[in-house]
Design a protein around this motif. Structure first.
Motif, PDB file in Angstrom:
ATOM      1  N   GLY A 235       4.160  18.706  10.003  1.00 20.77           N
ATOM      2  CA  GLY A 235       4.078  19.748   9.002  1.00 20.77           C
ATOM      3  C   GLY A 235       4.659  19.416   7.639  1.00 20.77           C
ATOM      4  O   GLY A 235       4.534  20.202   6.709  1.00 20.77           O
ATOM      5  N   ALA A 236       5.276  18.264   7.494  1.00 18.68           N
ATOM      6  CA  ALA A 236       5.832  17.846   6.197  1.00 18.68           C
ATOM      7  C   ALA A 236       5.022  16.663   5.669  1.00 18.68           C
ATOM      8  O   ALA A 236       4.599  15.796   6.441  1.00 18.68           O
ATOM      9  N   THR A 237       4.820  16.635   4.354  1.00 19.10           N
ATOM     10  CA  THR A 237       4.044  15.567   3.740  1.00 19.10           C
ATOM     11  C   THR A 237       4.992  14.484   3.218  1.00 19.10           C
ATOM     12  O   THR A 237       5.993  14.779   2.574  1.00 19.10           O
TER      13      THR A 237
ATOM     14  N   PRO B  44       0.830  -1.207   0.000  1.00 20.66           N
ATOM     15  CA  PRO B  44       0.000   0.000   0.000  1.00 20.66           C
ATOM     16  C   PRO B  44       0.867   1.261   0.000  1.00 20.66           C
ATOM     17  O   PRO B  44       1.937   1.294   0.582  1.00 20.66           O
ATOM     18  N   ARG B  45       0.383   2.300  -0.653  1.00 17.83           N
ATOM     19  CA  ARG B  45       1.049   3.600  -0.661  1.00 17.83           C
ATOM     20  C   ARG B  45       0.267   4.516   0.260  1.00 17.83           C
ATOM     21  O   ARG B  45      -0.959   4.587   0.192  1.00 17.83           O
ATOM     22  N   ILE B  46       0.993   5.186   1.154  1.00 18.70           N
ATOM     23  CA  ILE B  46       0.346   6.119   2.078  1.00 18.70           C
ATOM     24  C   ILE B  46       0.857   7.530   1.837  1.00 18.70           C
ATOM     25  O   ILE B  46       1.958   7.740   1.340  1.00 18.70           O
TER      26      ILE B  46
ATOM     27  N   GLY C   4      -3.587   9.755   4.935  1.00 18.03           N
ATOM     28  CA  GLY C   4      -4.513  10.879   4.837  1.00 18.03           C
ATOM     29  C   GLY C   4      -4.674  11.675   6.117  1.00 18.03           C
ATOM     30  O   GLY C   4      -5.499  12.585   6.177  1.00 18.03           O
ATOM     31  N   HIS C   5      -3.904  11.351   7.118  1.00 18.02           N
ATOM     32  CA  HIS C   5      -4.038  12.024   8.408  1.00 18.02           C
ATOM     33  C   HIS C   5      -2.828  12.903   8.704  1.00 18.02           C
ATOM     34  O   HIS C   5      -1.775  12.773   8.091  1.00 18.02           O
ATOM     35  N   ASP C   6      -2.989  13.752   9.703  1.00 18.45           N
ATOM     36  CA  ASP C   6      -1.946  14.651  10.182  1.00 18.45           C
ATOM     37  C   ASP C   6      -1.425  14.099  11.500  1.00 18.45           C
ATOM     38  O   ASP C   6      -2.193  13.955  12.457  1.00 18.45           O
TER      39      ASP C   6
END
Length: 163
Positions: free
Chosen positions: A10-12, A2-4, A69-71
């Motif tokens: 603060g960084a993606t 899976p790719r997340i 998809g979360h912070d």
């Protein structure tokens, strides 16, 4: 695999991960966020607590794919412009640590507590930190630190409760 896609401090980040990879392993081994310790690996101690979308989670009981998809905020993501967060300062100034192993999880769980209750009593702090264990301090200074940080964070011009 899976790719997340997850935002951490603060960084993606976008990564392929094994479905069974724990969030604590992803944070430490892939992202180098070693401020989140591996404690008991059974979700009993709370040392690995981080904030996911502002709520505390024990990262040893969350899969990395669940963070998609979360912070996520770790203790390393709390400081602003190289400074320390009021909760970090309060833990230092109130001598709320000894060995320091539980401290990151205590700080993160405390922030979640203050999100819901910005002015907790001593009993409410103790109840709010119930899932986080400390083997050194006896908790008295931890409670004092959380209450001090709560007071500091309520003052105008101080950093908000949620990072």
């Amino acid at each position: 695999m899976p790719r997340i896609r997850v935002e951490v401090d603060g960084a993606t980040y976008e990564d392929d991960v094994e479905p069974r990879l724990l969030l604590v392993q992803y944070l430490r081994e892939r992202l180098g966020k070693v401020g989140t310790p591996v404690g008991c690996d059974t979700s009993n101690c709370g040392a690995c607590t981080v904030l996911m979308d502002g709520m505390s989670v024990k990262s040893c009981s969350v899969l990395a794919v669940q963070a998609d998809g979360h912070d996520v905020t770790t203790v390393e993501g709390l400081g602003v412009d190289g400074g320390t967060h009021p909760m970090q300062r309060a833990f230092h100034e109130e001598h709320a640590l000894q060995c320091g192993y539980c401290t990151p999880g205590m700080i993160m769980a405390s922030l979640d507590l203050l999100r819901d209750n910005p002015d907790p009593s001593e009993d409410e702090v103790r109840e709010g930190l119930e899932g986080n264990l400390c083997r050194c301090t006896g908790y008295q200074n931890i409670v004092k630190a959380v209450r001090r940080a709560a007071s500091d964070m309520r003052e105008p011009g101080r950093q908000e409760v949620t990072p």
